[in-house]
Design a protein around this motif. Structure first.
Motif, PDB file in Angstrom:
ATOM      1  N   VAL A 110       6.952  19.755  17.855  1.00 35.84           N
ATOM      2  CA  VAL A 110       6.956  19.211  16.509  1.00 35.84           C
ATOM      3  C   VAL A 110       6.090  17.960  16.490  1.00 35.84           C
ATOM      4  N   TRP A 111       5.234  17.838  15.456  1.00 32.06           N
ATOM      5  CA  TRP A 111       4.426  16.651  15.229  1.00 32.06           C
ATOM      6  C   TRP A 111       5.006  15.866  14.060  1.00 32.06           C
ATOM      7  N   ASN A 112       5.158  14.553  14.242  1.00 32.42           N
ATOM      8  CA  ASN A 112       5.598  13.654  13.182  1.00 32.42           C
ATOM      9  C   ASN A 112       4.541  12.579  12.960  1.00 32.42           C
ATOM     10  N   ALA A 113       4.384  12.136  11.714  1.00 31.14           N
ATOM     11  CA  ALA A 113       3.387  11.112  11.401  1.00 31.14           C
ATOM     12  C   ALA A 113       3.997  10.084  10.463  1.00 31.14           C
ATOM     13  N   GLN A 114       3.550   8.824  10.630  1.00 29.43           N
ATOM     14  CA  GLN A 114       4.043   7.748   9.769  1.00 29.43           C
ATOM     15  C   GLN A 114       2.927   6.744   9.502  1.00 29.43           C
ATOM     16  N   LEU A 115       2.893   6.237   8.280  1.00 29.20           N
ATOM     17  CA  LEU A 115       1.961   5.202   7.885  1.00 29.20           C
ATOM     18  C   LEU A 115       2.759   4.074   7.235  1.00 29.20           C
ATOM     19  N   ALA A 116       2.573   2.845   7.740  1.00 27.31           N
ATOM     20  CA  ALA A 116       3.285   1.685   7.208  1.00 27.31           C
ATOM     21  C   ALA A 116       2.279   0.635   6.750  1.00 27.31           C
ATOM     22  N   TRP A 117       2.602  -0.022   5.636  1.00 33.91           N
ATOM     23  CA  TRP A 117       1.741  -1.063   5.075  1.00 33.91           C
ATOM     24  C   TRP A 117       2.568  -2.328   4.902  1.00 33.91           C
ATOM     25  N   LYS A 118       2.132  -3.434   5.554  1.00 33.48           N
ATOM     26  CA  LYS A 118       2.884  -4.682   5.545  1.00 33.48           C
ATOM     27  C   LYS A 118       2.184  -5.768   4.734  1.00 33.48           C
ATOM     28  N   GLY A 119       1.338  -5.386   3.814  1.00 38.23           N
ATOM     29  CA  GLY A 119       0.541  -6.378   3.120  1.00 38.23           C
ATOM     30  C   GLY A 119       1.122  -6.888   1.822  1.00 38.23           C
ATOM     31  N   TRP A 120       2.338  -6.587   1.535  1.00 33.16           N
ATOM     32  CA  TRP A 120       2.935  -6.948   0.248  1.00 33.16           C
ATOM     33  C   TRP A 120       3.940  -8.082   0.454  1.00 33.16           C
ATOM     34  N   ARG A 121       3.603  -9.248  -0.056  1.00 31.80           N
ATOM     35  CA  ARG A 121       4.492 -10.399   0.054  1.00 31.80           C
ATOM     36  C   ARG A 121       5.077 -10.731  -1.316  1.00 31.80           C
ATOM     37  N   THR A 122       6.354 -10.978  -1.365  1.00 36.49           N
ATOM     38  CA  THR A 122       7.062 -11.292  -2.600  1.00 36.49           C
ATOM     39  C   THR A 122       7.778 -12.625  -2.423  1.00 36.49           C
ATOM     40  N   PRO A 123       8.288 -13.209  -3.511  1.00 37.43           N
ATOM     41  CA  PRO A 123       9.061 -14.453  -3.360  1.00 37.43           C
ATOM     42  C   PRO A 123      10.269 -14.302  -2.446  1.00 37.43           C
ATOM     43  N   LEU A 124      10.755 -13.076  -2.301  1.00 38.69           N
ATOM     44  CA  LEU A 124      11.919 -12.861  -1.443  1.00 38.69           C
ATOM     45  C   LEU A 124      11.545 -12.751   0.030  1.00 38.69           C
ATOM     46  N   GLY A 125      10.288 -12.420   0.327  1.00 41.14           N
ATOM     47  CA  GLY A 125       9.884 -12.293   1.715  1.00 41.14           C
ATOM     48  C   GLY A 125       8.835 -11.217   1.900  1.00 41.14           C
ATOM     49  N   GLU A 126       8.668 -10.815   3.137  1.00 43.49           N
ATOM     50  CA  GLU A 126       7.654  -9.813   3.488  1.00 43.49           C
ATOM     51  C   GLU A 126       8.212  -8.414   3.287  1.00 43.49           C
ATOM     52  N   THR A 127       7.428  -7.577   2.638  1.00 45.71           N
ATOM     53  CA  THR A 127       7.857  -6.212   2.333  1.00 45.71           C
ATOM     54  C   THR A 127       6.967  -5.212   3.045  1.00 45.71           C
ATOM     55  N   THR A 128       7.585  -4.164   3.571  1.00 46.17           N
ATOM     56  CA  THR A 128       6.861  -3.084   4.247  1.00 46.17           C
ATOM     57  C   THR A 128       7.132  -1.779   3.520  1.00 46.17           C
ATOM     58  N   LEU A 129       6.072  -1.074   3.225  1.00 45.25           N
ATOM     59  CA  LEU A 129       6.183   0.234   2.584  1.00 45.25           C
ATOM     60  C   LEU A 129       5.827   1.302   3.614  1.00 45.25           C
ATOM     61  N   VAL A 130       6.685   2.301   3.747  1.00 41.39           N
ATOM     62  CA  VAL A 130       6.534   3.323   4.778  1.00 41.39           C
ATOM     63  C   VAL A 130       6.460   4.698   4.133  1.00 41.39           C
ATOM     64  N   PHE A 131       5.533   5.511   4.615  1.00 41.40           N
ATOM     65  CA  PHE A 131       5.451   6.922   4.218  1.00 41.40           C
ATOM     66  C   PHE A 131       5.317   7.754   5.483  1.00 41.40           C
ATOM     67  N   GLY A 132       6.125   8.824   5.575  1.00 41.59           N
ATOM     68  CA  GLY A 132       6.081   9.633   6.787  1.00 41.59           C
ATOM     69  C   GLY A 132       6.266  11.102   6.512  1.00 41.59           C
ATOM     70  N   ILE A 133       5.811  11.902   7.461  1.00 43.02           N
ATOM     71  CA  ILE A 133       5.995  13.353   7.411  1.00 43.02           C
ATOM     72  C   ILE A 133       6.528  13.788   8.771  1.00 43.02           C
ATOM     73  N   TYR A 147       9.179  15.164   4.019  1.00 39.60           N
ATOM     74  CA  TYR A 147       8.501  13.957   3.563  1.00 39.60           C
ATOM     75  C   TYR A 147       9.534  12.849   3.342  1.00 39.60           C
ATOM     76  N   TYR A 148       9.196  11.629   3.747  1.00 37.84           N
ATOM     77  CA  TYR A 148      10.121  10.531   3.509  1.00 37.84           C
ATOM     78  C   TYR A 148       9.361   9.248   3.191  1.00 37.84           C
ATOM     79  N   VAL A 149      10.036   8.356   2.478  1.00 34.56           N
ATOM     80  CA  VAL A 149       9.506   7.034   2.147  1.00 34.56           C
ATOM     81  C   VAL A 149      10.594   6.008   2.414  1.00 34.56           C
ATOM     82  N   ALA A 150      10.171   4.774   2.662  1.00 31.18           N
ATOM     83  CA  ALA A 150      11.121   3.689   2.862  1.00 31.18           C
ATOM     84  C   ALA A 150      10.480   2.385   2.420  1.00 31.18           C
TER      85      ALA A 150
END
Length: 888
Positions: free
Chosen positions: A826-849, A879-882
């Motif tokens: 089985v092959w799994n893949a994930q892409l995460a982006w940590k470039g989103w900063r908000t007043p509450l802190g650092e946010t990471t957006l994740v997309f995976g298959i 497919y999943y997101v976080a």
């Protein structure tokens, strides 16, 4: 054998155990040399597998560490998902593999090496949890569902026996979940995923909060809430699992019970009014319509899990800390099975009879008299059951320095409670017999309103089982450097532990009335047991010569139910240069028989139909010999002894560059006194050593002189049967490189090559199952691995992971040639982006298959649904997101 006093720790009882630790202390002190200050400024910490503080580097024992970043990049939202992606976990018991079993519904475990889950010790911050409450007739360990993944900072996995340190259950290895420490601020995550093929959707949410700097404020409190939900998948919704009938491959899991019902006309012959056309849910077989029950089965259960963990640390003066922890997890689970089969074996009341005066009596078949029908209750739909498991632990302890010793002592109270209930489709045995006696129920098709009302009235609902388990313990550990030799510190760790365990697991009156209870080896009326144990251990670290260190450990455990056992271990670590570590260990281990294995009541059932007596059948050919009808006795055995092992590991770790390592570890385990039950096929095999103790026969027939009499009973209680040995080579490789303009490229390979798995798995025959499947169902693939590739270029992080288990020879079936189970990958893949900063802190957006190539699990005839649920992924492409938030 000397048996333990059931009381808790007593000085008089512990004195013989303490002498070994005191003698080691005196010996080390007497030979201590000139004091030399240590030349390392690296922090020394306690690492799983040893009670001594060590450098957080390559130790004398093979320990894998999964850190928080790796957990997040794995895409796992549960502990089961995380750990089943390890190469050494080839025999893990997933929750999905427990569907259809009444023994431990909802249970999930990790199994390292060739052992079952009960031989892998699960720790939370170095201390035990309670075993899963549903334990009747089996040996479950800690349920992985009880551990909230969101609160875990790292996981340490010792792939070596460790009974000399931790006592029982550490045969295959130890998995230690380390909680977040000194956490401040807030963090959270929400996520979800869906399968391309429907079913199996999941959702998760977590919130974490911490306050107080231990070094500045003198305290820290931490709270974590972790919630997860998973929707089910039914076998008929996946083509690879939609039927248990694949005759061309040697898989036939069909049943004589069907809808329309088959009619027993005597002499082992059956007819069906619908044959040969039959129905979509049955399989035509001559004049019969055999049921295909496994198409109805849930292959991924419905679950809802909520965990709350809170912990606090309070500094007391300059040298001590008071700490406390409270963990509470509730899991709700639900699954379904096929409509209930109703026949003489499942009823326990004789045959199910359709009276000759019934409106639905078939004509044109030349039948007369009341009919013995083999019926499946499709009008009521599938059987649905579910339950709730509440598990938790309360712990309070103190750690600090006193009289030159680093001391850690804690009291832990762990509890588990679980219930299971019939929710739909289960049938009362007497009620269905009475309903059929009216002649108003149609076993061959649709009934009228009166018949449907009778069927509905026979349905059985309510709590079918209740269980609770406890594990209470108090321990104290102490360590110190005794002296400084020329080549490093002489270190000693000693400790003592007292533990009390109990279990009560009982089926209710509702379960006793159910169709199927009379013919189920899973059905246990009640089991109740308790025991006390005490232990003392000592561990000595010796720097022998330059770059060569030795670890010597021994632990003696005394159990109130079987006596005393001592487990020694020795390990060496040699580092001739900065880029090479050579290490090895030898030791002995044990697993105490579980309370369920000891104290489950001995009960009776019927031998499954269709199995021959291999002594008489080839000679007589009689139906009674070629389709044995005998009583099967199963259950606990208070005379069980521990399962014992001898273990050896030899390995090396090479670091050719700063960001590159290669580890190779050879391991070998020899096991005696394996705790199991003889299987029915083995008992019927004709092995001479089973005649008498296992196989009970009636008088010989004068017509066949020299041939033993027919089988009347099989005794299949828990026994210490057989021995086996297994060996292999673990491979652990890591590499990373900064590439200008691209980012950090990295690779991690974790693999296991098995070189031997052989022995008496059935307690009778010596055989090898390497690259094959034993008749007991054990499989040993030669190679398994988990490979991860990554590219990090801020703010992006990309991960590609590959999981593989090599092919092996399938379960042998008479009349069919050997076939190979295809390589599972089985092959799994994930892409995460940590470039989103908000007043509450650092946010990471994740997309995976997950299952990127949408690959079905390979077919195997080991399981009725045609695939291996312990390793197979039934969701297909997923497919999943976080979204993750971490406060500044």
């Amino acid at each position: 054998m000397q048996h333990a006093d059931p009381a808790a720790l007593r000085p008089s009882r512990l004195a013989p155990l303490a002498r070994s630790a005191l003698s080691a202390l005196g010996c080390a002190a007497s030979i201590a040399a000139a004091q030399v200050a240590p030349d390392s400024t690296l922090e020394r910490v306690e690492i799983t597998g040893s009670r001594l503080s060590q450098l957080d580097a390559e130790t004398a024992l093979p320990v894998d560490v999964i850190r928080r970043e790796q957990i997040e990049r794995s895409g796992a939202t549960t502990v089961e998902e995380l750990l089943t992606r390890l190469s050494a976990s080839a025999h893990t018991d997933k929750e999905a593999s427990r569907i259809g079993s009444l023994q431990s519904p909802g249970y999930s475990s990790l199994s390292i090496r060739i052992f079952d889950g009960a031989a892998t010790l699960i720790l939370l911050d170095g201390r035990r949890l309670a075993n899963y409450p549903f334990s009747a007739g089996s040996s479950p360990g800690v349920d992985l569902n009880a551990i909230p993944l969101a609160a875990i900072e790292r996981v340490e996995i010792l792939k070596d026996g460790a009974s000399a340190i931790y006592g029982s259950d550490a045969l295959g290895g130890v998995v230690n979940f380390i909680l977040k420490k000194d956490f401040r601020g807030g963090a959270g995550e929400v996520g979800g995923g869906a399968s391309q093929h429907g079913g199996g959707a999941r959702a998760n949410a977590a919130a974490l909060f911490g306050q107080g700097d231990l070094g500045v404020d003198g305290y820290n409190v931490f709270v974590a809430l972790d919630a997860r939900r998973q929707s089910p998948i039914v076998a008929r919704d996946r083509s690879f699992a939609a039927t248990g009938y694949r005759p061309e491959e040697g898989l036939d899991a069909t049943s004589i019970a069907g809808f329309p019902a088959n009619i027993n006309v005597g002499g082992g012959r059956f007819v069906n009014p619908a044959a040969p056309a039959c129905t979509p849910s049955t399989i035509p077989r001559g004049a019969m319509c055999r049921g295909d029950p496994f198409a109805w089965t849930t292959i991924l259960p419905k679950t809802e899990t909520l965990s709350l963990l809170s912990s606090g640390v309070l500094r007391l003066g300059a040298t001590g800390e008071l700490y406390a922890e409270l963990l509470s997890t509730q899991q709700r689970f639900e699954s379904q099975l096929s409509p209930q089969a109703v026949n003489p074996g499942t009823l326990g009341l004789g045959p199910l009879l359709l009276p000759q005066g019934s409106l639905f009596y078939p004509t044109g078949l030349g039948l007369s008299g009341d009919l013995d029908v083999r019926y499946r209750s499709e009008p009521l739909g599938p059987r649905a059951s579910g339950g709730v498991a509440n598990q938790g632990r309360a712990l309070i302890g103190w750690r600090g320095d006193a009289a030159g010793w680093a001391i850690d002592s804690a009291l832990a109270l762990a509890r588990g409670r679980a219930t299971n209930e019939y929710r739909h489709g289960y049938i009362d045995s007497q009620a269905i017999v009475d309903a059929f006696a009216t002649g108003l129920v149609n076993p061959f098709g649709a009934s009228d309103a009166a018949g449907n009302a009778l069927l509905a009235g026979s349905e059985l609902r309510g709590i079918s089982r209740r269980a609770k388990s406890t594990t209470d313990s108090i321990d104290v550990r102490a360590r110190r450097d005794l002296a400084q030799w020329q080549y490093g510190p002489v270190a000693l760790a000693v400790g003592a532990e007292a533990r009390r365990e109990s279990i009560r697991d009982e089926a209710t009156a509702v379960a006793g009335r159910a169709v199927g209870a009379a013919n189920s080896s899973d059905f246990i009326s009640a089991v109740e047991g308790k025991r006390r144990s005490q232990a003392i251990f000592a561990e000595l670290g010796l720097p022998l010569v330059p770059k060569l260190e030795a670890l010597l450990a021994a632990r003696t455990d005394r159990f109130s139910d079987f006596g005393t056992t001592t487990s020694p271990k020795a390990a060496l670590r040699w580092q001739p240069s900065s880029w090479l570590v050579v290490r090895g260990s030898v030791g002995r281990g044990f697993r105490a028989p579980s309370l369920g294995e000891l104290y489950s009541p001995q009960q009776s059932a019927f031998v499954p139909t269709g199995l021959p007596d291999l002594v008489r059948c080839p000679v007589t050919g009689a139906p009674a010999d070629c389709n044995v009808e005998a009583t099967l006795v199963f259950g606990g055995n208070p005379s069980l002894q521990p399962m014992r092992t001898k273990q050896t590991t030899v390995g090396l770790v090479v670091r050719p560059a700063r960001d590159a390592t290669l580890g190779l570890e050879f391991w070998r385990v020899t096991t005696t006194g394996y705790i199991s039950q003889q299987s029915v096929p083995t008992a019927l095999s004709g092995a001479p050593e089973l005649e008498g103790p296992v196989v009970v026969r009636g008088p010989s027939d004068p017509a066949t002189p020299g041939l033993p009499g027919p089988i009347t009973k099989l005794r299949l209680t828990n026994q210490n049967i057989g021995r086996f040995q297994a060996s292999g080579i673990d491979v652990d490789a890591k590499w990373a490189q900064e590439v200008a303009g691209i980012g950090k490229v990295w690779l991690a390979l974790n693999g296991e090559y098995t070189t031997e798995v052989s022995g008496q798995f059935d307690g009778v025959t010596n055989s090898s199952v390497l690259g094959a499947t034993s008749i007991e169902g054990l499989v040993a693939a030669r190679w398994t691995h988990r490979l991860a590739l990554g590219l990090d270029h801020h703010p992006w992080a990309t991960t590609l992971a590959h999981r593989l288990r090599s092919s092996y020879v399938d379960l042998p079936v008479n009349g069919f040639p050997d076939r190979r189970v295809a390589t599972e990958q089985v092959w799994n893949a994930q892409l995460a982006w940590k470039g989103w900063r908000t007043p509450l802190g650092e946010t990471t957006l994740v997309f995976g298959i997950d299952n990127l190539t949408d690959r079905d699990p390979p077919f195997t005839r080991r399981f009725a649904n045609g695939y291996d649920p312990t390793t197979g992924e039934p969701r297909g492409r997923f497919y999943y997101v976080a979204l993750r938030l971490r406060s500044r």
